[in-house]
Motif scaffolding. Structure first.
Motif, PDB file in Angstrom:
ATOM      1  N   ALA A  24     -14.525   9.257  56.956  1.00  0.00           N
ATOM      2  CA  ALA A  24     -15.573   8.439  56.320  1.00  0.00           C
ATOM      3  C   ALA A  24     -15.169   8.032  54.914  1.00  0.00           C
ATOM      4  CB  ALA A  24     -16.887   9.212  56.297  1.00  0.00           C
ATOM      5  N   ARG A  25     -14.660   8.991  54.149  1.00  0.00           N
ATOM      6  CA  ARG A  25     -14.318   8.689  52.765  1.00  0.00           C
ATOM      7  C   ARG A  25     -13.110   7.776  52.653  1.00  0.00           C
ATOM      8  NH1 ARG A  25     -17.948  12.087  49.925  1.00  0.00           N
ATOM      9  NH2 ARG A  25     -19.666  11.740  51.343  1.00  0.00           N
ATOM     10  N   LEU A  26     -12.145   7.961  53.542  1.00  0.00           N
ATOM     11  CA  LEU A  26     -10.968   7.088  53.490  1.00  0.00           C
ATOM     12  C   LEU A  26     -11.322   5.680  53.965  1.00  0.00           C
ATOM     13  CD1 LEU A  26      -7.985   9.322  54.660  1.00  0.00           C
ATOM     14  CD2 LEU A  26      -8.654   8.686  52.337  1.00  0.00           C
ATOM     15  N   ARG A  27     -12.222   5.621  54.948  1.00  0.00           N
ATOM     16  CA  ARG A  27     -12.624   4.292  55.409  1.00  0.00           C
ATOM     17  C   ARG A  27     -13.253   3.509  54.252  1.00  0.00           C
ATOM     18  NH1 ARG A  27     -12.738   2.433  60.285  1.00  0.00           N
ATOM     19  NH2 ARG A  27     -12.813   4.478  61.259  1.00  0.00           N
ATOM     20  N   GLU A  28     -14.114   4.174  53.520  1.00  0.00           N
ATOM     21  CA  GLU A  28     -14.725   3.515  52.352  1.00  0.00           C
ATOM     22  C   GLU A  28     -13.660   3.046  51.360  1.00  0.00           C
ATOM     23  OE1 GLU A  28     -18.705   6.361  52.534  1.00  0.00           O
ATOM     24  OE2 GLU A  28     -17.261   6.592  50.894  1.00  0.00           O
ATOM     25  N   ALA A  29     -12.682   3.902  51.128  1.00  0.00           N
ATOM     26  CA  ALA A  29     -11.639   3.546  50.159  1.00  0.00           C
ATOM     27  C   ALA A  29     -10.836   2.342  50.649  1.00  0.00           C
ATOM     28  CB  ALA A  29     -10.718   4.742  49.913  1.00  0.00           C
ATOM     29  N   VAL A  30     -10.483   2.335  51.921  1.00  0.00           N
ATOM     30  CA  VAL A  30      -9.679   1.236  52.463  1.00  0.00           C
ATOM     31  C   VAL A  30     -10.487  -0.063  52.478  1.00  0.00           C
ATOM     32  CG1 VAL A  30      -8.462   0.385  54.500  1.00  0.00           C
ATOM     33  CG2 VAL A  30      -8.204   2.784  53.806  1.00  0.00           C
ATOM     34  N   GLU A  31     -11.771   0.033  52.810  1.00  0.00           N
ATOM     35  CA  GLU A  31     -12.589  -1.184  52.802  1.00  0.00           C
ATOM     36  C   GLU A  31     -12.769  -1.698  51.368  1.00  0.00           C
ATOM     37  OE1 GLU A  31     -12.965  -2.777  55.504  1.00  0.00           O
ATOM     38  OE2 GLU A  31     -12.121  -1.067  56.588  1.00  0.00           O
ATOM     39  N   SER A  32     -12.906  -0.786  50.424  1.00  0.00           N
ATOM     40  CA  SER A  32     -12.965  -1.214  49.021  1.00  0.00           C
ATOM     41  C   SER A  32     -11.682  -1.939  48.637  1.00  0.00           C
ATOM     42  CB  SER A  32     -13.161   0.003  48.100  1.00  0.00           C
ATOM     43  OG  SER A  32     -14.509   0.401  48.097  1.00  0.00           O
ATOM     44  N   LEU A  33     -10.557  -1.380  49.051  1.00  0.00           N
ATOM     45  CA  LEU A  33      -9.271  -2.023  48.749  1.00  0.00           C
ATOM     46  C   LEU A  33      -9.205  -3.405  49.392  1.00  0.00           C
ATOM     47  CD1 LEU A  33      -6.388  -2.003  47.611  1.00  0.00           C
ATOM     48  CD2 LEU A  33      -5.651  -0.921  49.747  1.00  0.00           C
ATOM     49  N   ASP A  34      -9.678  -3.480  50.613  1.00  0.00           N
ATOM     50  CA  ASP A  34      -9.632  -4.750  51.326  1.00  0.00           C
ATOM     51  C   ASP A  34     -10.458  -5.814  50.595  1.00  0.00           C
ATOM     52  OD1 ASP A  34      -8.814  -6.249  53.710  1.00  0.00           O
ATOM     53  OD2 ASP A  34     -10.970  -6.316  54.122  1.00  0.00           O
ATOM     54  N   ARG A  35     -11.675  -5.464  50.223  1.00  0.00           N
ATOM     55  CA  ARG A  35     -12.527  -6.439  49.521  1.00  0.00           C
ATOM     56  C   ARG A  35     -11.955  -6.797  48.147  1.00  0.00           C
ATOM     57  NH1 ARG A  35     -16.571  -3.090  51.994  1.00  0.00           N
ATOM     58  NH2 ARG A  35     -16.571  -1.778  50.131  1.00  0.00           N
ATOM     59  N   ALA A  36     -11.432  -5.784  47.453  1.00  0.00           N
ATOM     60  CA  ALA A  36     -10.848  -6.051  46.137  1.00  0.00           C
ATOM     61  C   ALA A  36      -9.615  -6.950  46.270  1.00  0.00           C
ATOM     62  CB  ALA A  36     -10.482  -4.741  45.442  1.00  0.00           C
ATOM     63  N   THR A  37      -8.871  -6.767  47.351  1.00  0.00           N
ATOM     64  CA  THR A  37      -7.691  -7.604  47.588  1.00  0.00           C
ATOM     65  C   THR A  37      -8.094  -9.055  47.827  1.00  0.00           C
ATOM     66  OG1 THR A  37      -6.552  -5.689  48.535  1.00  0.00           O
ATOM     67  CG2 THR A  37      -5.628  -7.862  49.022  1.00  0.00           C
ATOM     68  N   SER A  38      -9.141  -9.243  48.622  1.00  0.00           N
ATOM     69  CA  SER A  38      -9.640 -10.615  48.852  1.00  0.00           C
ATOM     70  C   SER A  38     -10.064 -11.246  47.533  1.00  0.00           C
ATOM     71  CB  SER A  38     -10.838 -10.587  49.804  1.00  0.00           C
ATOM     72  OG  SER A  38     -10.442 -10.072  51.051  1.00  0.00           O
ATOM     73  N   PHE A  39     -10.758 -10.462  46.729  1.00  0.00           N
ATOM     74  CA  PHE A  39     -11.189 -10.977  45.422  1.00  0.00           C
ATOM     75  C   PHE A  39      -9.983 -11.398  44.595  1.00  0.00           C
ATOM     76  CE2 PHE A  39     -11.685 -10.328  40.918  1.00  0.00           C
ATOM     77  CZ  PHE A  39     -12.834 -11.038  40.623  1.00  0.00           C
ATOM     78  N   MET A  40      -8.967 -10.560  44.590  1.00  0.00           N
ATOM     79  CA  MET A  40      -7.780 -10.841  43.782  1.00  0.00           C
ATOM     80  C   MET A  40      -7.087 -12.119  44.250  1.00  0.00           C
ATOM     81  SD  MET A  40      -7.236  -8.931  41.283  1.00  0.00           S
ATOM     82  CE  MET A  40      -7.402  -7.342  40.488  1.00  0.00           C
ATOM     83  N   LEU A  41      -6.900 -12.234  45.536  1.00  0.00           N
ATOM     84  CA  LEU A  41      -6.189 -13.404  46.060  1.00  0.00           C
ATOM     85  C   LEU A  41      -6.955 -14.678  45.731  1.00  0.00           C
ATOM     86  CD1 LEU A  41      -4.964 -11.863  49.428  1.00  0.00           C
ATOM     87  CD2 LEU A  41      -3.510 -12.694  47.551  1.00  0.00           C
ATOM     88  N   LYS A  42      -8.272 -14.595  45.827  1.00  0.00           N
ATOM     89  CA  LYS A  42      -9.103 -15.750  45.522  1.00  0.00           C
ATOM     90  C   LYS A  42      -9.041 -16.079  44.022  1.00  0.00           C
ATOM     91  CE  LYS A  42     -13.766 -17.339  46.458  1.00  0.00           C
ATOM     92  NZ  LYS A  42     -15.123 -16.894  46.749  1.00  0.00           N
ATOM     93  N   ALA A  43      -9.130 -15.044  43.206  1.00  0.00           N
ATOM     94  CA  ALA A  43      -9.113 -15.253  41.752  1.00  0.00           C
ATOM     95  C   ALA A  43      -7.768 -15.835  41.311  1.00  0.00           C
ATOM     96  CB  ALA A  43      -9.398 -13.945  41.026  1.00  0.00           C
ATOM     97  N   LEU A  44      -6.689 -15.378  41.937  1.00  0.00           N
ATOM     98  CA  LEU A  44      -5.359 -15.886  41.575  1.00  0.00           C
ATOM     99  C   LEU A  44      -5.254 -17.377  41.866  1.00  0.00           C
ATOM    100  CD1 LEU A  44      -3.000 -13.089  42.916  1.00  0.00           C
ATOM    101  CD2 LEU A  44      -3.321 -13.748  40.516  1.00  0.00           C
ATOM    102  N   ALA A  45      -5.881 -17.768  42.959  1.00  0.00           N
ATOM    103  CA  ALA A  45      -5.797 -19.166  43.369  1.00  0.00           C
ATOM    104  C   ALA A  45      -6.774 -20.040  42.592  1.00  0.00           C
ATOM    105  CB  ALA A  45      -6.069 -19.271  44.872  1.00  0.00           C
ATOM    106  N   SER A  46      -7.651 -19.419  41.832  1.00  0.00           N
ATOM    107  CA  SER A  46      -8.646 -20.186  41.079  1.00  0.00           C
ATOM    108  C   SER A  46      -8.026 -20.736  39.798  1.00  0.00           C
ATOM    109  CB  SER A  46      -9.840 -19.291  40.726  1.00  0.00           C
ATOM    110  OG  SER A  46      -9.496 -18.452  39.620  1.00  0.00           O
ATOM    111  N   ASN A  47      -8.809 -21.455  39.037  1.00  0.00           N
ATOM    112  CA  ASN A  47      -8.268 -21.952  37.763  1.00  0.00           C
ATOM    113  C   ASN A  47      -8.480 -20.958  36.622  1.00  0.00           C
ATOM    114  OD1 ASN A  47     -10.954 -22.199  37.479  1.00  0.00           O
ATOM    115  ND2 ASN A  47     -11.000 -24.450  37.293  1.00  0.00           N
ATOM    116  N   ASP A  48      -8.899 -19.750  36.963  1.00  0.00           N
ATOM    117  CA  ASP A  48      -9.041 -18.717  35.931  1.00  0.00           C
ATOM    118  C   ASP A  48      -8.420 -17.395  36.411  1.00  0.00           C
ATOM    119  OD1 ASP A  48      -9.663 -17.194  33.784  1.00  0.00           O
ATOM    120  OD2 ASP A  48     -11.826 -17.120  34.156  1.00  0.00           O
TER     121      ASP A  48
END
Lengths: 593, 593
Positions: free
Chosen positions: B484-508
Motif C-alpha cells: 500500500a505504501r509503495l503504491r502510493e509512493a509510485v503513484e505520487s512519482l507518476d503524477r509528479a513526473t507528468s507534471f514535470m514533463l508538462k511544465a518543461l514543455a510549457s513556456n515557464d
C-alpha cells in the motif's frame, strides 16, 4: 562574513506570535514597554555583531588548550566576556534581589539567540550560569544564595552542570559520584564527571560547579541523587579539591572547553547541598529545562547565522544564467530556482523554530508571573509541552540549515576557510546535549502529552486550528494554499496525538515510543507552520492598516513557503506514527547483522 | 571499529535487484559466474577491512602536507596503494587490451563501495583514474592510448580531472585556461585550476592530468572547450610545467589532497588533445558520468560504515531499561524503540541507495554489452535517468545516515576520537562534487525525463508498479503495509513526473526546475523502496523454496520498514513538486533581507 541579528523579525515574533504585546497590555511584565525591548535588542545586536561574531572563527581555530590543569581561552575571549558581563547581559534575566534586572525569559531568549548566533562556543557558557542561578534561586539555602548568587548574576563567576559520568549519560540513575557529610554542614565529594562544559577556563577567577552525587545512605537509582554546590575556589580563598583532568577533541564548538572533572582525588572536594537530600534530580531538571530552551535557541541561532552567510554568498556568487534575469554574463546563483528553494527552506525553517522557542519562553514567563494559579498551571503545562519541541525541532533544524548552508556554497562550503562548515560542526552537538533529541521526543510523548489528561496539548492544537481559520478568512491571495496545507498538518497532528494518548494508556506503550521522534517532528511542523501563519496574519493586518514595510509581505511569503513546501511532510509523519511501529517486532531480525 | 563489507547483501542486491543472475543467464557478462563474483567480493572485502580501513583515521589525522610543491601522503598509504593496485583492483574494470580484466561496472561498483566505506579519502583517487581510463579508451588517439592506458589501468600512474576554476564551477562555460598549438601535435597549456582531487601526491611516480582548456580560436561558452592530457612527468622523463600551488584545508576527506594546480607559469605545460577540438565537454561528461555513479557509491559506502559503527555501539552501550528486556541492570541501547528506529532508518536508507547505484551500474553495463541497438539505447537511457538519482539521493543519504550515526553515539559521537564524526565530515563533500546535488536534480528533470518523449522514465515507473503488484500478490503478512505504501509512493512519482514533463514543455520551465530537488528525492524513495521490495520478494521466494537463511526474513523486514516509515514522505514531496512553486514569485521579496 559577520552576523547581524534580525532584530525586526525577532521583535515581530515576540510581539505577534509569542504574545509580548498582549502580555505588556495586561501588565504581566510590569512597566516593560515594546520600545524598551526594541532598544535592548538593538544594543544586544550591536554587541553580538561587533564583539562576539569576530571571535567565532578565532575560537574555532585556537580551541582551549589544557596545560597543568589550566585552560587558556582563545585570544580576545576574556576581554569580550568581561565587556559582555559588564554591559549587564548576564544579569538581564537574573533575580533583582541579587543584582539582576529581572527581565523576562522571552527577552533574554532573543538575546541568547544573538550570543549563540554570533559565537555559539561563547554563548554556551552563560547558558550554564543562568541555569545555575535559577536552580540556586529556587532551591539554595540563604547562606549559599548570599555567598554565590550575586557574583553569578553579575557574571563575575560562571557555573557548570555536572551530571554525566562514563556509565551514566541519558540514564542518570547509574551515577556513582559520592558525597560524605563532614559534620559542619559541608560534604566531601568524590568522583569523576565527563563532558563538563566550561568546567575549567580563565574567563573568571572562580567557577561554581553544581554536581550530582549520592549520599552514603541514598537509595539506588534516580531517587538517591542529591545536588551539591562545589566551587573551584573555596570561600577562604584556597583551591578546592577539584581539577580538570582532560578535555575532549570535538567536532565543533572548539572554544567551549569540554572537561573531565575529577572531584576529591586529594581527599574530597568540599561542597554544600542544594535543595533536599535525594531530590537533586528535581533541582537539576529545573536547570535543565532552562538549558533545553537555550539549546533550542542555539539551533535557531546557528541556523540564522548559516542562513545569513549562505544568502550573502548566493547574492555575490555568479554562475550560469537564470531565465528570470536579462543582464549580460553570469547571474547571481540566488536567481536559480533550486538555490532559491534552499535559501527559503533555510529561512522558513529558522523562523518556525524561532517562533516555537519564543512561544516556549513566553509560556515560561507566564508560568511564573500570571495572576492566578490556574493561569500559572496552564502556562506551565504549555511550557512543559513546548520545551522538548523547542529543543529537538530547533536543533534538528540547526543541523539541517547549516548543512544546506554548506551546500549553497558548493565546493567552497567544504573548505574550512569559508566558515560555513564550522556552523555545521558547531550545530551538531545541540541535538545531543541537554538530553538527546530522542530523549526529548520520549519526554514529549510519555510525560507531556498526558498533562491534564491530554487537555493541555488539545488546547495548543485548538489554537493552531484558530490560526488556520484566520488564514482562511483573511482571503489575501498572497497566502496561496497556506490554509489548506496547514489544516492538513494540524489535523495530522491531532490524529497522531489521539493515537499516542491511546497507545500510552494501552498495555504496549512501546507503540507510542516507537513513533516519538516522527511525532515530535510533526508537532514542530504544525506548531511552526501555524506560528509563521500567525505572524503573517499580523503582517497582513498591518498592511491593511496602511503600513508599507516590505517585511510584512515577506512574512506572508515565508509562511506560505513553509506551508506549501515544508509542512507537507506532516501527513507522511502521521502515517509513520500511527502505522509504522511494525518495526518493533521486526527489528531484532533486521538488525541482527 | 573496523569495517566489514556486507558481501551477502551486496551480492543479493546485485543478483536480484540489479539483475546479475539474469544477465549471466543471457550471456551478457561472458563466462562470468555468480561464484566468481562472490569470491572477488570476498577477496575485496578482506582487503578493504584489513588494509584500507585501519588507515582511515590515520589519514584523517595526518592530512596531506604540502611542501615545496610536493605532497606527503599519510603513513602507510603508499604501501597500501601499491598492494591494492598490485592485487589488480584498479585494473578490474579496465579494458582487456591494456591489461585490464574487463569485468562489469556492476561488480566494480560493489568494489568501489568497499574501498570508500573502508576509507573514503583513499577510495576517491582511483575513481578519478578509472574515469580517465574510460575517457581515454573512448576518445584518445592510439598514440596517447599506447603511452598512457596500460600504466593507468595497472594503477602504476593515477589520473585527475581538471575542470573547476575560481570563476567556473557549476558553469564550465566560464573557464579561461588556454591551450596554444605548438605545431608538433602538442599544445602549451596555461591557466589555474582549483579543487583538483589527487592533483599531487607521492603514491605514484607520474600523474596524468586531464585538463579542460580553450583553443585560441574557440567559440565562447561550453562549445569552445577542449580536453587535454597533461602529464606531470613528460615522456622524456623531465618534469612538465605544472605544479601544485596550494591545498585546501577541508571539513573532511583530509587524506585526499585537494589541489590548486598551476599550468604553464614557466612558459606553458605540454599537453595533447583528447578527442575533437571544442568537444572536450562531451568527453569530460563521459568521465563525469562514471564519476557520478562512483560518488553515489561513496554515499552508500559512508552510510554503510556509519551504520556498522552505530550498530556496534548500540549493542555495547548500556543505558536505561527497555520494556522488552527482562535482564537485570541497564540494557543495551539498541533495545530502546527510538534507537531501533534510528538504526533501521540508517540500514534501510543505505540498502535503498545501494540498490539504486547497482541498478545504475547494471544499466551502464547493458548499454555497452547488449546485443542489439534498441536494447543498448534503452539501457543507456535507463542509466542516464538513474545516474543523477544514484548520485544525489545516495549522497544525501550518506550525510543523513552519518549524522544519525553521530546521534546514536550520544555525546561520544561529538568526540573526534570515536570516529563517528569523521564519517559525517567525509560524507558532506559527496553532495557537492561531480556536480552538486542541485545540478543533478536539474539534470534529471530537464535532460533525462524527456528522453524518448518520456517513455524511458515511464518504463521505469511501470517496473516499479510491477514490483508493487508482486508484493500485493505475495500475501506474506511479514510485508505489512509495504504494498500500500509503495503504491502510493509510485503513484505520487507518476503524477509528479507528468507534471514535470508538462511544465518543461510549457513556456515557464522554471516551474519544473523549482521542484527538481524534491522530485529527485521522491524518485529515490519510490525507486529505492521498490528495489528493496524486489529484494524482499526474492527473499520470500527463497524462503518458500526452503532456504532458512535468517537474512531473507531481514530483507522483508527492511523493505517493510522503508515502505512504512520512509517512503511515506512521497505524498508530501509530490505536493511540493506540483504545487509548491509559488515561491518563485515570492522569493525576491522573502529573501530581500
Amino acid at each position: 562574513m559577520t552576523y547581524r541579528a534580525p532584530v525586526a523579525d525577532m521583535l515581530f515574533t515576540m510581539r505577534h506570535v509569542a504574545g509580548l504585546d498582549h502580555a505588556i497590555e495586561e501588565g504581566l511584565y510590569g512597566d516593560l514597554s515594546t520600545d524598551l525591548v526594541q532598544s535592548i535588542l538593538e544594543e544586544g545586536a550591536r554587541f553580538a555583531g561587533e564583539v562576539l561574531a569576530p571571535l567565532n572563527r578565532i575560537g574555532d581555530q585556537h580551541g582551549t588548550p589544557l596545560k597543568d590543569g589550566a585552560i587558556t581561552m582563545p585570544p580576545g575571549w576574556r576581554e569580550a566576556y568581561h565587556a559582555w558581563a559588564q554591559a549587564g547581559w548576564n544579569a538581564l534575566p537574573g533575580p533583582v534581589d541579587y543584582g539582576g534586572q529581572g527581565l523576562p525569559t522571552l527577552l533574554n531568549s532573543a538575546c541568547v539567540e544573538m550570543w549563540n548566533a554570533a559565537n555559539m562556543a561563547f554563548g554556551l557558557g552563560p547558558v550554564l550560569t543562568m541555569g545555575a542561578i535559577e536552580a540556586l534561586t529556587a532551591h539554595g539555602s540563604d547562606e549559599l544564595k548570599g555567598r554565590y548568587l550575586e557574583k553569578l548574576v553579575s557574571g563575575e563567576w560562571t557555573a557548570t552542570m555536572n551530571l554525566t559520568e562514563p556509565q551514566a549519560g541519558s540514564d542518570l540513575g547509574a551515577l556513582r559520584t559520592r558525597a560524605e557529610p563532614v559534620g559542619d554542614g559541608s560534604y566531601k565529594i568524590t568522583g569523576q564527571k565527563i563532558y563538563i562544559t566550561y568546567g575549567e577556563h580563565d574567563l573568571t577567577d572562580n567557577i561554581v560547579h553544581l554536581v550530582l552525587a549520592r549520599l552514603p545512605d541514598a537509595p539506588a537509582g534516580t531517587r538517591g541523587i542529591s545536588l551539591f554546590l562545589v566551587p573551584k575556589v573555596l570561600p577562604d580563598g584556597t583551591r578546592n579539591d577539584v581539577r580538570c583532568a582532560g578535555i575532549e577533541h570535538k567536532l565543533g564548538i572548539h572554544a567551549s572547553p569540554t572537561c573531565t572533572m575529577v572531584y576529591g582525588d586529594g581527599g574530597g572536594a568540599t561542597g554544600w547541598l542544594v535543595g533536599e537530600a535525594n531530590r537533586g534530580l528535581a533541582v537539576m531538571f529545573l536547570m535543565m529545562n532552562n538549558a533545553r530552551l537555550a539549546v533550542g535557541l542555539q539551533g535557531v541561532a546557528i541556523a540564522e547565522r548559516a542562513y545569513q552567510q549562505a544568502l550573502s554568498y548566493a547574492k555575490d556568487r555568479r554562475q550560469g544564467r537564470a531565465r528570470t534575469v536579462q543582464a549580460e554574463g553570469m547571474h547571481p546563483i540566488i536567481e536559480h530556482p533550486d538555490v532559491k528553494r534552499m535559501l527559503l527552506t533555510m529561512k522558513a525553517s529558522t523562523a518556525a523554530a524561532r517562533a516555537i522557542c519564543y512561544m516556549t519562553a513566553a509560556a515560561l514567563d507566564r508560568s511564573h508571573l500570571a495572576g492566578d494559579a490556574d493561569a500559572k498551571r496552564a502556562a506551565h503545562e504549555r511550557a512543559s509541552i513546548l520545551t522538548p519541541v523547542a529543543k529537538a525541532f530547533s536543533t534538528d533544524i540547526g543541523i539541517e540549515v547549516a548543512s544546506t548552508g554548506v551546500q549553497v556554497h558548493g565546493g567552497m562550503g567544504f573548505v574550512e576557510e569559508t566558515g560555513a562548515a564550522q556552523h555545521l560542526r558547531d550545530a551538531r552537538i545541540a541535538a545531543i546535549y541537554e538530553g538527546t533529541n530522542g530523549i526529548q521526543a520520549i519526554d514529549l510523548v510519555a510525560r507531556k502529552l498526558p498533562l491534564s489528561g491530554g487537555e493541555a496539548v488539545r488546547a495548543l492544537i485548538a489554537e493552531m486550528r484558530g490560526t488556520v481559520t484566520g488564514v482562511t478568512k483573511n482571503g489575501d491571495a498572497a497566502f496561496g494554499d497556506t490554509a489548506a496545507r496547514l489544516r492538513e498538518a494540524v489535523e495530522s497532528l491531532d490524529r497522531a496525538t489521539s493515537f499516542m494518548l491511546k497507545a500510552l494508556a494501552s498495555n504496549d506503550p512501546d507503540q507510542a515510543l516507537a513513533g516519538a521522534t516522527p511525532y515530535l517532528r510533526l508537532f514542530g511542523l504544525a506548531q511552526g507552520g501555524t506560528a509563521l501563519a500567525k505572524a503573517a496574519l499580523a503582517a497582513s493586518a498591518a498592511m491593511k492598516a496602511g503600513e508599507t514595510d516590505p517585511a510584512h509581505g515577506a512574512r506572508i511569503a515565508l509562511a506560505r513557503f513553509f506551508a506549501e513546501n515544508l509542512a507537507i511532510g506532516a501527513r507522511g509523519l502521521e502515517d509513520t506514527v500511527t502505522a509504522g511501529a511494525g518495526f518493533l517486532q521486526d527489528a531484532p531480525l533486521a538488525l541482527a547483522s
